[in-house]
Motif scaffolding. Sequence first.
Motif, mmCIF file in Angstrom:
data_model
loop_
_atom_site.group_PDB
_atom_site.id
_atom_site.type_symbol
_atom_site.label_atom_id
_atom_site.label_comp_id
_atom_site.label_asym_id
_atom_site.label_seq_id
_atom_site.Cartn_x
_atom_site.Cartn_y
_atom_site.Cartn_z
ATOM 1 N N ASN A 26 0.816 -1.208 0.000
ATOM 2 C CA ASN A 26 0.000 0.000 0.000
ATOM 3 C C ASN A 26 0.850 1.259 0.000
ATOM 4 O OD1 ASN A 26 -2.254 -1.620 0.021
ATOM 5 N ND2 ASN A 26 -2.647 -1.383 2.215
ATOM 6 N N LEU A 27 1.950 1.242 0.731
ATOM 7 C CA LEU A 27 2.855 2.390 0.734
ATOM 8 C C LEU A 27 3.432 2.627 -0.659
ATOM 9 C CD1 LEU A 27 4.651 1.602 4.098
ATOM 10 C CD2 LEU A 27 3.397 3.721 3.622
ATOM 11 N N ALA A 28 3.853 1.536 -1.323
ATOM 12 C CA ALA A 28 4.436 1.659 -2.660
ATOM 13 C C ALA A 28 3.385 2.068 -3.686
ATOM 14 C CB ALA A 28 5.089 0.332 -3.062
ATOM 15 N N PHE A 29 2.195 1.476 -3.610
ATOM 16 C CA PHE A 29 1.160 1.788 -4.588
ATOM 17 C C PHE A 29 0.611 3.204 -4.412
ATOM 18 C CE2 PHE A 29 1.098 -2.712 -5.619
ATOM 19 C CZ PHE A 29 0.735 -2.716 -6.950
ATOM 20 N N ALA A 30 0.595 3.716 -3.199
ATOM 21 C CA ALA A 30 0.180 5.100 -3.008
ATOM 22 C C ALA A 30 1.125 6.037 -3.765
ATOM 23 C CB ALA A 30 0.158 5.446 -1.521
ATOM 24 N N ASP A 31 2.420 5.731 -3.739
ATOM 25 C CA ASP A 31 3.385 6.507 -4.529
ATOM 26 C C ASP A 31 3.130 6.343 -6.018
ATOM 27 O OD1 ASP A 31 4.745 7.611 -2.380
ATOM 28 O OD2 ASP A 31 6.283 6.058 -2.326
ATOM 29 N N ARG A 32 2.818 5.118 -6.439
ATOM 30 C CA ARG A 32 2.499 4.889 -7.851
ATOM 31 C C ARG A 32 1.338 5.757 -8.291
ATOM 32 N NH1 ARG A 32 -1.364 0.179 -10.046
ATOM 33 N NH2 ARG A 32 -2.753 1.616 -8.931
ATOM 34 N N ASP A 33 0.289 5.760 -7.490
ATOM 35 C CA ASP A 33 -0.930 6.469 -7.877
ATOM 36 C C ASP A 33 -0.695 7.964 -8.061
ATOM 37 O OD1 ASP A 33 -2.292 4.084 -7.804
ATOM 38 O OD2 ASP A 33 -3.190 4.413 -5.832
ATOM 39 N N PHE A 34 0.301 8.511 -7.373
ATOM 40 C CA PHE A 34 0.538 9.949 -7.449
ATOM 41 C C PHE A 34 1.707 10.315 -8.352
ATOM 42 C CE2 PHE A 34 2.094 14.078 -5.931
ATOM 43 C CZ PHE A 34 0.922 14.806 -5.881
ATOM 44 N N TYR A 35 2.810 9.546 -8.305
ATOM 45 C CA TYR A 35 4.063 9.997 -8.911
ATOM 46 C C TYR A 35 4.410 9.368 -10.260
ATOM 47 C CZ TYR A 35 5.345 12.268 -4.491
ATOM 48 O OH TYR A 35 5.377 13.070 -3.387
ATOM 49 N N TYR A 36 3.729 8.310 -10.677
ATOM 50 C CA TYR A 36 4.139 7.615 -11.888
ATOM 51 C C TYR A 36 3.454 8.202 -13.117
ATOM 52 C CZ TYR A 36 6.120 3.766 -9.049
ATOM 53 O OH TYR A 36 6.872 3.000 -8.162
ATOM 54 N N GLY A 37 4.182 8.230 -14.239
ATOM 55 C CA GLY A 37 3.636 8.692 -15.496
ATOM 56 C C GLY A 37 4.659 8.541 -16.606
ATOM 57 N N ASP A 38 4.342 9.085 -17.760
ATOM 58 C CA ASP A 38 5.193 8.975 -18.951
ATOM 59 C C ASP A 38 6.475 9.792 -18.743
ATOM 60 O OD1 ASP A 38 6.368 8.933 -21.449
ATOM 61 O OD2 ASP A 38 4.548 9.481 -22.537
ATOM 62 N N PRO A 39 7.650 9.140 -18.702
ATOM 63 C CA PRO A 39 8.897 9.880 -18.456
ATOM 64 C C PRO A 39 9.333 10.745 -19.631
ATOM 65 C CG PRO A 39 9.385 7.579 -18.907
ATOM 66 C CD PRO A 39 7.885 7.686 -18.810
ATOM 67 N N TYR A 40 8.681 10.590 -20.781
ATOM 68 C CA TYR A 40 9.011 11.402 -21.953
ATOM 69 C C TYR A 40 8.205 12.701 -21.992
ATOM 70 C CZ TYR A 40 11.392 7.131 -23.245
ATOM 71 O OH TYR A 40 12.228 6.036 -23.242
ATOM 72 N N PHE A 41 7.353 12.902 -20.976
ATOM 73 C CA PHE A 41 6.574 14.136 -20.837
ATOM 74 C C PHE A 41 6.887 14.758 -19.479
ATOM 75 C CE2 PHE A 41 4.291 13.167 -24.567
ATOM 76 C CZ PHE A 41 3.366 14.166 -24.841
ATOM 77 N N PRO A 42 6.986 16.093 -19.421
ATOM 78 C CA PRO A 42 7.137 16.732 -18.117
ATOM 79 C C PRO A 42 5.820 16.643 -17.341
ATOM 80 C CG PRO A 42 6.896 18.389 -19.828
ATOM 81 C CD PRO A 42 6.986 17.054 -20.536
ATOM 82 N N PRO A 43 5.916 16.707 -15.983
ATOM 83 C CA PRO A 43 7.115 16.868 -15.158
ATOM 84 C C PRO A 43 7.891 15.566 -15.003
ATOM 85 C CG PRO A 43 5.170 16.683 -13.770
ATOM 86 C CD PRO A 43 4.666 16.709 -15.173
ATOM 87 N N ALA A 44 9.171 15.688 -14.612
ATOM 88 C CA ALA A 44 10.024 14.519 -14.434
ATOM 89 C C ALA A 44 9.673 13.798 -13.136
ATOM 90 C CB ALA A 44 11.494 14.938 -14.414
ATOM 91 N N GLU A 45 9.478 12.499 -13.229
ATOM 92 C CA GLU A 45 9.138 11.707 -12.052
ATOM 93 C C GLU A 45 10.347 11.617 -11.109
ATOM 94 O OE1 GLU A 45 8.620 10.862 -15.153
ATOM 95 O OE2 GLU A 45 6.439 10.750 -15.334
ATOM 96 N N PRO A 46 10.128 11.647 -9.787
ATOM 97 C CA PRO A 46 11.238 11.584 -8.818
ATOM 98 C C PRO A 46 11.719 10.154 -8.586
ATOM 99 C CG PRO A 46 9.172 11.820 -7.651
ATOM 100 C CD PRO A 46 8.825 11.875 -9.122
#
Length: 649
Positions: A338-358
């Motif tokens: 759940n801790l990892a997936f909460a980060d996924r739900d907010f921070y993950y996306g296409d790295p070829y588009f801004p903003p840059a994922e942390p």
Amino acid sequence: MNTARMCRWAVCGLLLGIGLAPTRLHAQQTAKPVLHGKHWVAITGKPLAATAGAMMFQKGGNAVDSACAMLAATSTMWDVLSWGGETQALIYDPRARKVVGINALGVAPTGATVEFFQKKNMKYPPEFGPLAAVTPGTPGGLMVMLSEYGTLSLKEVLGPAIQMADEGYPIEAQTANSIEKNKDKLKQWRYSREVMLPHAGQAREAPHPGEVFRQKDLAATLKKLVEAEQKALAAGKNRKQAIQAAYDRFYRGDIARELVRGVQEEGGLITLEDLARWKVHIEEPVKTTYKGVEVYKLTTWVQGPVLLQALNILETQDLKSMGYNSARYIHALYQAMNLAFADRDFYYGDPYFPPAEPVRGLLSKEYAKARAKLINWEKNDPNIKPGDPYAFQGESNPYVKLLEQWPPAPAPGANPNAPQPFTQPPGAPQPATPPTGAPQPGSQQASLEDFERAFFAGTTSIQAADEKGWVVSVTPSGGWVPAVIAGRTGVGLSQRMQSFVMDAAESPFNVLEPGKRPRATLTPSLALKDGKPYLSFAVQGGDSQDQNLLQFFLNVVEFGMTVQEASEAANINSFQMRTSFGDHAAKPGRVLLHQDVPPWVRSELKRMGYEMSFEPRTSGPINAIYFDHKNGTFWGGSSHHGEDYGIAW
């Protein structure tokens, strides 16, 4: 924790360990045997497709050739995907001694904007139909993999798929019954109903299990690809240039024109420019180490890094002492995921588009230690939120205000279940009335069934390895039944658009834009030990994928299971994360368990606030290969959850 509580944890772990699964399970009978091979192994979602992979090895091809043939066959068989879907892969290249990633996920087409869907009163893009489609990725992914890392011709690799489409193959019950179940949706799209419903007007309109199922349009499309390759070879082009000629015919030639015509006839948005601009990325995967094992995943355009984050969190705990599937172990898994997936739900996306994922912060071991400290060992936390990884890569978080308000409240007046924006074609039969006793739309039972269907939205997986050192792990998907078939191409379109969000408050990294990739669930895995391939593993099943793969990995590394035992072993599934499909709902505290979980574990989990459901099989259809370097052999595993099958030699 008090002494009484510690004793209860210990007793639960000991009893479950004795009753169900001792630390080492080599004496346990599995439903399927281990696949032992010395020269090669090929595993995928359907027996016929595994045979296609084996045929490439018999022709002298390598694991990439085999994987491409299996990809073509499973796409042709509608193994919860089609040719218009998406492909992502990890490949171990023995020449360079490194793992490379293949990014062949389609993009949102021209006109697919937040404003476009909001005007249709949609909170998310639709689950089905022409407006759910991103650009096709699987044909390009297959051809780039084959061109860069394979040895055989496209003609050889597509041979089995062409034969299956042209002459037909005996369709298996799983797919045939899925077509029948979804026939009312399929009837809405001209070319889908023509291909999928050969018995239109009869009580059963889909093919019968075992009936020979033919796809003449698809066969013609695949033959055009081979024709382009063979003409290029005859003109003096080399192997790579010839495969590129086939690629160009699909994305820029007559196939592209017919695909776009067919999509737009149904009301879709894909243009010729969208196809021409799209490309496959060969990229560096991300990795972490767990007790000396290097684990590789694709980066944030899929959910793969959650497995790495969860491993980093769990590495801070003594899992083995908890006991396999004890209440404490299940709780540890659930909270870490759940801790990892909460980060996924907010921070993950296409790295070829801004903003840059942390990414650096997300995969930091120090960040994992900070997240692990948040675990409440007494009860489930239904309010776990994304963390702040920016501090662990020396930066300030630009989204602090969004984090404070996460998860966002539903948009006023938004209807996530709004009807899909297409009309019934003239002459198409109207949807049938649900049978008596069926869950009625809007009922609690129907709502739960819809949620679970979306959560476990399927795909297939492909595993291949050979004695020369090539290893391939693939989780292709998209274009599952019910899919829109694009004109006379025979190509079923992806439904991946639904994985976007349209509000930055949900995820500033995964907001819909034309040309952008949605954050997908697809997640192949590779692990190296002492610089050599150790495990290759993948599974189908939407948001459950990295949950099952995490447990598979721990089953081998922590509990000493064989690859087959680990593939079949009882897993848990959390529903606390936001699903990547449909209305992106979550069910905090809900957990799926194996039906054999004993009463004392159930009682402890209930006390901790878990809502439990049970199934006889919870492994997910895991496919995997273990590399036995001592003996120079392969151990193949394929779970008994579905129709997955492997062949080794």
